[in-house]
Enzyme design. Structure first.
Site, mmCIF file in Angstrom:
data_model
loop_
_atom_site.group_PDB
_atom_site.id
_atom_site.type_symbol
_atom_site.label_atom_id
_atom_site.label_comp_id
_atom_site.label_asym_id
_atom_site.label_seq_id
_atom_site.Cartn_x
_atom_site.Cartn_y
_atom_site.Cartn_z
ATOM 1 N N ARG A 187 0.806 -1.366 -0.035
ATOM 2 C CA ARG A 187 0.042 0.008 -0.119
ATOM 3 C C ARG A 187 0.681 1.317 0.109
ATOM 4 O O ARG A 187 1.198 1.664 -1.126
ATOM 5 C CB ARG A 187 -0.969 -0.170 1.230
ATOM 6 C CG ARG A 187 -2.189 1.177 1.018
ATOM 7 C CD ARG A 187 -1.675 2.309 1.521
ATOM 8 N NE ARG A 187 -1.433 2.471 2.740
ATOM 9 C CZ ARG A 187 -0.794 3.683 3.304
ATOM 10 N NH1 ARG A 187 -0.846 4.843 2.270
ATOM 11 N NH2 ARG A 187 -0.605 3.749 4.440
ATOM 12 N N GLU A 227 -3.451 10.751 10.581
ATOM 13 C CA GLU A 227 -2.710 11.194 9.770
ATOM 14 C C GLU A 227 -2.091 12.726 10.153
ATOM 15 O O GLU A 227 -2.792 13.399 10.624
ATOM 16 C CB GLU A 227 -3.273 11.595 8.407
ATOM 17 C CG GLU A 227 -2.613 11.929 7.098
ATOM 18 C CD GLU A 227 -3.419 12.196 5.762
ATOM 19 O OE1 GLU A 227 -2.839 12.339 4.911
ATOM 20 O OE2 GLU A 227 -4.500 12.421 5.942
#
Length: 529
Positions: free
Chosen positions: A15, A145
């Site tokens: 990923r 994030e």
């Protein structure tokens, strides 16, 4: 194994690693990598894709989840999802996966300027996504994030996010240094504070390598309380990449008391395969998996190793399925050369060894690369004996390369005093040459080694009109060796490298049967390859 002693490795090569510029794995390649990571390397978890990227991505994930379900690995396969209920969850369900890594905003800056939402709204939408995933039978881990910037510039927001998530059905909270901006001291302060306040929460740490601090930050993170680490094979990833799995495993094993499931001796083989799939060469000096990292160049190092392994450390090449080598060049001393001669089974007198050493130094001064396989030729040249004869010569060839037609070769080879001719066509000029050569050898009931690697390059300092260097790797019954050829034409360079190989294998056969004498009349022990 208890949570206090076991560190989970979640590998995200498929990923985050695929976000390396120019890297894109085929669905079939993704499946092969997933199998290697889970079955061979035995990582704890893998992150294989981002939801809703493409139909090709969906196909790749389905291949992996189908295999993982049959093997009992499905709970170890994870997919990145977004706060977009119900889209990501439905995509993951359709892909056959059972774990979503939910991407949320870990900094107020990202939340305000990218999503343009308030913390309250974001929290509500996160909870909705988690509840919906639960209803669909999907377990959830949560990414924060830009968490590192969040801790630096909006700590109360970042901590309130963790506090909020700790009360929801979340398996792991994942703390990424998204821009690779943290130093070890910050990692220690941030992680220790968080783990102290939330002792029952499993935290993963996700490092990026923009300052070349990813491995140092990973080491600090586990000592500060992180119980999961995110890696990529060969350090693939955006910009400067992620924390490289191979280095992370080495430092956790050697500098902590934590335990890993990883099978170290499989790392190099998997690293080389992913190098091929990704199309990115591993730097020669890259720790653990680089071509040169277990090669001693200075003669004093080889001398120390001869006496008491003085230049060995816990970072032994055998741990990773590799071997130690001793380079030959202008800094080589007699000890380096002796190490290589022992590997070849060659024994020289002191004065002979001195002459060979001087010749290698001269070649090194000219920036010539000397390999172990070159040693017999250097010995032959220096001692002016017949250790290795040029018994086989590519005596003539005629090549045709035309548009719309397969290349073809008319080849003549001199083997000892006899000439043999064959012609063949193939997928390229060198392929045609090799097919013609195989015909000749087959007619003589002779076996050729297997070609395992083929590299064409301009030597260092070369220009467009310089020689092309061809280095070919061969496997002769498990004995791996390389030969090289130089020419202004790459096909002829490859043929010269092949000619060298033909003489080497002939010498192998002869030296297994007979002993040779040197020009001075003294008994000279045969070369044992």
């Amino acid at each position: 194994m208890s949570r206090e002693t076991k560190i989970e490795i979640m590998d995200t090569t498929l990923r985050d690693g695929e976000q390396t510029s120019g890297v894109s794995f085929l669905p079939s390649e993704k499946l092969q990598i997933a199998k290697l990571l889970l079955e061979e390397l035995r990582v704890d978890r893998i992150e294989v894709a981002s939801a809703r990227v493409s139909e090709g991505e969906l196909e790749g994930v389905k291949k992996i989840t189908h295999w993982a379900y049959e093997k009992g690995f499905l709970d170890r396969v994870e997919v990145l999802g977004f706060v977009d209920t119900p889209k990501s969850v439905d995509w993951i369900v359709d892909a056959g996966a059972k774990v979503m890594n939910l991407l949320t905003k870990g900094s107020l800056n990202h939340l305000t300027h990218q999503l343009k939402k308030t913390p309250e709204t974001h929290f509500e939408e996160i909870e909705e996504a988690i509840r919906y995933a639960q209803e669909k039978g999907i377990a959830v881990n949560v990414y924060l994030e830009d968490w590192s910037n969040g801790m630096r510039n909006s700590r109360e927001y970042a901590m309130s996010m963790i506090r909020f998530l700790s009360k929801l059905p979340v398996k792991r909270i994942m703390l990424p240094d998204t821009l690779g901006l943290l130093c070890p001291e910050e990692v220690q302060v941030f992680l220790e504070g968080i783990c102290r306040e939330f002792p029952d929460v499993h935290f993963d740490f996700h490092a990026h390598n923009d300052y070349d601090l990813s491995v140092a930050n990973v080491l600090t993170a586990v000592k500060a309380g992180a119980r999961g680490l995110h890696t990529t094979v060969n350090g693939l990833g955006e910009r400067a990449g992620n924390a490289p799995l191979e280095s992370v495993v080495a430092v956790i094993e050697d500098f902590t008391d934590f335990e890993l499931n990883i099978q170290e001796n499989k790392i190099y083989r998997i690293s080389k395969l992913i190098e091929q799939f990704a199309g990115l060469r591993i730097p020669a000096n890259k720790p653990v998996v680089g071509e040169n990292v277990f090669t001693q160049t200075a003669g004093v190092h080889a001398d120390g190793d001869n006496k008491k392994n003085l230049y060995f450390s816990d970072l032994l090449p055998e741990r990773f399925g590799r071997t130690r080598k001793y380079a030959l060049g202008k800094t080589s001393g007699k000890a380096n050369i002796l190490k290589n001669l022992v590997e070849l089974g060659i024994s020289l007198e002191p004065d002979e060894l001195a002459k060979v050493t001087q010749k290698i130094i001269e070649l090194g001064d000219k920036k010539e690369r000397v390999t172990t396989e070159d040693l017999p030729y250097i010995i032959s040249d220096v001692l002016q004996n017949n250790s290795i004869h040029k018994d086989i010569v590519i005596d003539g060839y005629h090549m045709v390369h035309s548009k719309g037609l397969k290349p073809s070769v008319q080849l003549r080879v001199k083997i000892f005093h006899e000439f043999y001719e064959q012609n063949a066509s193939g997928d390229g000029q060198y392929d045609s040459f090799m097919k013609a050569l195989k015909k000749i050898y087959k007619s003589l009931d002779k076996e050729l080694p297997k070609l395992t690697d083929f590299q064409i390059s301009i030597p260092p300092g070369g220009k467009t009109d310089a020689f092309v260097e061809c280095v070919v790797t061969w496997d002769l019954g498990g004995r791996i060796f390389k030969t090289k050829g130089l020419d202004s034409d790459q096909t002829i360079a490859a043929m010269k490298a092949t000619e060298k190989m033909l003489n080497i294998i002939e010498q192998i056969k002869n030296n297994n049967k007979t002993e040779k004498k040197n020009p001075y009349g003294n008994e000279y022990s045969p070369i044992a390859w």
